[in-house]
Design an enzyme around this catalytic site. Structure first.
Site, PDB file in Angstrom:
ATOM      1  N   GLU A  26      38.221  37.987  48.188  1.00 51.90           N
ATOM      2  CA  GLU A  26      38.831  38.741  48.965  1.00 51.90           C
ATOM      3  C   GLU A  26      39.958  38.410  49.939  1.00 51.90           C
ATOM      4  OE1 GLU A  26      35.370  38.253  50.857  1.00 51.90           O
ATOM      5  OE2 GLU A  26      35.542  39.459  53.022  1.00 51.90           O
ATOM      6  N   ASN A  60      30.177  47.158  51.373  1.00 55.46           N
ATOM      7  CA  ASN A  60      30.325  45.481  50.670  1.00 55.46           C
ATOM      8  C   ASN A  60      29.065  45.449  51.760  1.00 55.46           C
ATOM      9  OD1 ASN A  60      29.599  42.922  49.556  1.00 55.46           O
ATOM     10  ND2 ASN A  60      30.790  42.541  52.147  1.00 55.46           N
ATOM     11  N   GLU A  61      27.717  45.058  51.230  1.00 57.53           N
ATOM     12  CA  GLU A  61      26.956  44.191  52.087  1.00 57.53           C
ATOM     13  C   GLU A  61      26.237  44.944  53.497  1.00 57.53           C
ATOM     14  OE1 GLU A  61      27.005  40.340  53.081  1.00 57.53           O
ATOM     15  OE2 GLU A  61      27.030  39.514  51.099  1.00 57.53           O
ATOM     16  N   TYR A 103      23.661  32.838  48.042  1.00 54.20           N
ATOM     17  CA  TYR A 103      24.406  32.061  48.020  1.00 54.20           C
ATOM     18  C   TYR A 103      22.982  30.898  48.777  1.00 54.20           C
ATOM     19  CZ  TYR A 103      28.573  34.248  48.566  1.00 54.20           C
ATOM     20  OH  TYR A 103      29.935  35.205  49.182  1.00 54.20           O
ATOM     21  N   GLU A 132      28.174  38.553  44.101  1.00 51.25           N
ATOM     22  CA  GLU A 132      28.257  37.182  44.824  1.00 51.25           C
ATOM     23  C   GLU A 132      27.458  36.516  44.967  1.00 51.25           C
ATOM     24  OE1 GLU A 132      29.711  37.843  48.847  1.00 51.25           O
ATOM     25  OE2 GLU A 132      30.348  39.834  48.387  1.00 51.25           O
ATOM     26  N   GLN A 139      33.937  32.166  45.445  1.00 46.22           N
ATOM     27  CA  GLN A 139      34.905  32.978  45.390  1.00 46.22           C
ATOM     28  C   GLN A 139      35.882  32.094  44.386  1.00 46.22           C
ATOM     29  OE1 GLN A 139      36.891  35.511  48.182  1.00 46.22           O
ATOM     30  NE2 GLN A 139      34.743  35.745  49.070  1.00 46.22           N
TER      31      GLN A 139
HETATM   32  O1  AHR Z   1      32.232  35.799  50.484  1.00 46.32           O
HETATM   33  C1  AHR Z   1      32.134  35.368  51.677  1.00 46.32           C
HETATM   34  C2  AHR Z   1      31.372  36.349  52.232  1.00 46.32           C
HETATM   35  O2  AHR Z   1      29.660  36.722  52.364  1.00 46.32           O
HETATM   36  C3  AHR Z   1      31.804  37.922  51.689  1.00 46.32           C
HETATM   37  O3  AHR Z   1      32.859  38.459  52.773  1.00 46.32           O
HETATM   38  C4  AHR Z   1      30.722  38.656  52.145  1.00 46.32           C
HETATM   39  O4  AHR Z   1      30.196  39.433  51.652  1.00 46.32           O
HETATM   40  C5  AHR Z   1      28.945  37.283  52.399  1.00 46.32           C
HETATM   41  O5  AHR Z   1      28.902  37.316  53.602  1.00 46.32           O
END
Ligand code: AHR
Length: 526
Positions: free
Chosen positions: A47, A206-207, A279, A332, A382
């Site tokens: 990103e 995205n999201e 995450y 992600e 990432q």
């Molecule tokens: O990876 C960092 C951020 O986490 C990304 O931009 C977003 O999609 C997620 O919330």
């Protein structure tokens, strides 16, 4: 979940069935295939955030840092080593503020824009560099070239929050229309790519439940239909990825599928996958290198939660999509810690991953392998200088992290058939459900069997009897990633503190999995 499925998750405890002294047992069932492990499960994500693109990937053509047309050479070389199959770009949250037109045409004419992340409090101490004000030096042609050099497929995320379906349509036209066929193909050619760059994977926002528009699942489904109903394909295939749920937002998944199909089920055929984001970690509030034994187990237990998320979302998707035309794309994932205080604060969420993060990688990739029938693609967040990275770079310094080693070890699974495998070992850890004493996945190609296993126990090795139903093991090779120190990590000053070691295995029926380790066993069978 039946008993066999429960065992395959590693959540259950089963006493060894044989008299062998091993305290654990791994039963590999070659006759119970799950699906082909798509190499794209081992994908990555870059990103325009912090030091990912500027300095991480793009150093510029005139840089003294070794580069290929401006792209960091060491990164290209290492992506080939780990056989990186696919890379997602340009975000993340950045994607829904990005106008792709800004990143094409002569570089010197490209506009400077405010980066999506410029105003975050995390960047308050950072100077006004490319992390805050996007120079657009790195755009579509540069990213496509990066992928080509690395041998990876590009996966683009289109802007749904702040641009139109027509922008999306034209970005596809820019990338994929035949040489000389359209004005946009001519513009692409001037950027160095006369031939189509053939982007097949497209994220539609995205999201979209958050930074991508704050929609409900139902509202987003309507937007998705509008963006996806008619797109140019130029004789090729487009694989569209819908913005999916945040972690366990099951209502999102349910309402998205219900509304998408409220007129008829036709739109399901337009969706390759729905994107789950998950995450683990402190979401940026704790350092990667500072944790107690208890926090070691806690993070690994959190990583293991991916199993339940995959199963539950999949089941809900099946309420509407009874044929499971749509798959789950986990675009992600990773362990999210704070920016390391020794790293430039502009490099948002850049840190040195430790052995603990390597075990998060192993646990997660094993879950993806075990669900090879459901997950055709995943992207670790990432790639470099950010969350859960495989690389850390600053100027001419470049190191690999323990995550890189896990990806490289697990590349042995690419394209194999994932098979049902029962891990039976006493559970450990503190939370409920507790961590499986051993967990992993197994894949087969002809006579070669690849078994990857995580032993999360900080103190104890675990001996396991390995049994491949209907086959004998004729030879075995083990690659093991571990360290005496659970905090072990590589730094610019000490780049090789943690690295795997490979050896042939003589005793093949019982294997001793070292404490705090990720192991890849490559077994030849007769
Ligand atoms: O990876 C960092 C951020 O986490 C990304 O931009 C977003 O999609 C997620 O919330």
């Amino acid at each position: 979940m039946n008993r066999r499925e429960l065992l395959a998750t590693g959540l259950a405890l089963l006493a060894p069935r044989s008299s062998v002294a091993a305290s654990a047992r791994i039963d590999i069932l070659p006759d119970e295939p799950i699906g082909t492990i798509s190499p794209n499960i081992y994908g990555h994500f870059t990103e325009h955030i912090g030091g990912v693109i500027y300095d991480g990937v793009w150093v510029g053509e005139n840089s003294k840092i070794p580069n290929v047309g401006g792209i960091r050479k060491a990164l290209i070389d290492h992506l080939k080593l780990m056989k990186a199959p696919v890379i997602r770009w340009p975000g993340g949250c950045f994607a829904d503020s990005y106008d792709w037109h800004d990143g094409v045409g002569p570089r010197e004419n490209r506009p400077k824009r405010t980066n999506f992340w410029a105003d975050t409090p995390y960047l308050s101490k950072a100077p006004a560099g490319p992390q805050k004000y996007e120079p657009n030096e790195f755009g579509t042609n540069e990213f496509a070239r990066f992928c080509q050099l690395a041998g990876a497929e590009p996966y683009f995320a289109a802007n749904l929050r702040s641009r139109t379906p027509s922008d999306f349509y034209q970005w596809i036209e820019y990338c994929n229309s035949p040489n000389g066929s359209t004005s946009l193909a001519e513009l692409r050619a001037k950027g160095g790519s006369p031939e189509p760059v053939n982007v097949h994977f497209w994220g539609v926002g995205n999201e979209s439940w958050g930074c991508g528009g704050n929609f409900t699942g139902a509202e987003y489904a309507v937007e998705f239909r509008r963006f996806s109903e008619w797109l140019p394909r130029f004789g090729g295939k487009l694989s569209l990825i819908a913005s999916g749920p945040n972690v366990d937002d099951y209502a999102w998944t349910r309402t998205f599928f219900q509304t998408l199909t409220e007129k008829n089920k036709g739109p399901l055929r337009n969706v390759f996958g729905t994107a789950l984001h998950y995450y683990c970690g402190s979401t940026g509030k704790r350092q990667s290198t500072e944790f107690t034994d208890e926090e070691w187990y806690k993070l690994l237990e959190q990583a293991n939660r991916m199993e339940e998320l995959v199963r539950n979302h999949w089941q809900i998707m099946g309420e509407v999509d009874t044929q499971h035309l749509v798959k789950l794309v986990v675009d992600e994932w990773g362990a999210w810690h704070e920016t390391d205080p020794s790293i430039d604060p502009a490099y948002l969420w850049a840190y040195y991953p430790t052995l603990r993060d390597a075990l998060v990688s192993g646990i997660t990739l094993d879950i993806f392998n075990r669900h090879a029938d459901k997950i055709p693609m995943a992207n670790a967040a990432q790639l470099i200088n950010n969350i859960h990275s495989s690389f850390v770079a600053r100027g001419n310094k470049f190191i690999v992290t323990p995550n890189f080693h896990v990806f490289r070890m697990y590349a042995a699974h690419h394209g194999n058939t994932s098979v049902r495998t029962l891990f039976s070992a006493p559970s450990i850890g503190s939370a409920s459900p507790r961590l499986a004493g051993l967990s992993g996945s197994c894949s087969i190609r002809d006579k070669r069997v690849v078994l990857t296993v995580v032993n999360p126990d900080i103190q104890n090795p675990r001996e396991a009897e390995i049994n491949i139903q209907g086959r004998q093991i004729s030879s075995a090779r083990a690659t093991i990633l571990t360290s005496n120190d659970i905090h072990a990590h590589n730094t610019f000053d000490q780049p090789d503190v943690i690295q795997p070691r490979t050896s042939n295995v003589t005793q093949t029926s019982v294997f001793r999995f070292e404490p705090r380790s990720v192991t890849c066993l490559e077994l030849e069978t007769a």
